[in-house]
Design a protein around this motif. Sequence first.
Motif, mmCIF file in Angstrom:
data_model
loop_
_atom_site.group_PDB
_atom_site.id
_atom_site.type_symbol
_atom_site.label_atom_id
_atom_site.label_comp_id
_atom_site.label_asym_id
_atom_site.label_seq_id
_atom_site.Cartn_x
_atom_site.Cartn_y
_atom_site.Cartn_z
ATOM 1 N N UNK A 216 0.834 -1.196 0.000
ATOM 2 C CA UNK A 216 0.000 0.000 0.000
ATOM 3 C C UNK A 216 0.871 1.250 0.000
ATOM 4 N N UNK A 217 1.919 1.275 0.811
ATOM 5 C CA UNK A 217 2.801 2.428 0.892
ATOM 6 C C UNK A 217 3.432 2.718 -0.463
ATOM 7 N N UNK A 218 3.890 1.663 -1.144
ATOM 8 C CA UNK A 218 4.522 1.846 -2.458
ATOM 9 C C UNK A 218 3.524 2.372 -3.484
ATOM 10 N N UNK A 219 2.338 1.776 -3.515
ATOM 11 C CA UNK A 219 1.305 2.215 -4.464
ATOM 12 C C UNK A 219 0.895 3.648 -4.162
ATOM 13 N N UNK A 220 0.747 3.951 -2.889
ATOM 14 C CA UNK A 220 0.357 5.302 -2.489
ATOM 15 C C UNK A 220 1.413 6.318 -2.906
ATOM 16 N N UNK A 221 2.681 6.010 -2.651
ATOM 17 C CA UNK A 221 3.769 6.943 -2.968
ATOM 18 C C UNK A 221 3.997 7.075 -4.469
#
Length: 83
Positions: free
Chosen positions: A3-8
């Motif tokens: 999620x963090x990677x997709x969000x960033x």
Amino acid sequence: MLYWMVNKMIIKPVSSLAQHTETISRGNYQVRFPVKGNDEVARLGQAFNEMAASIESFRLSEEAKKEALRKLSSAVEQTADHV
């Protein structure tokens, strides 16, 4: 972690681009999207910046034409008054 990677990498840049688009829709054609990298979001940002620059250039050109037409019209009116 995913999620963090997709969000960033996707969600935040697309959200920022949407905000920049809204700024242009309100008439601020000087806004530019900060382009980082060579991925799809960066290419989209570059295309956005090119579009914004084209719109700004067109708008400035139209304003210059309107001003020239206004000056010409004023000169014609003054000439007509003396004829």
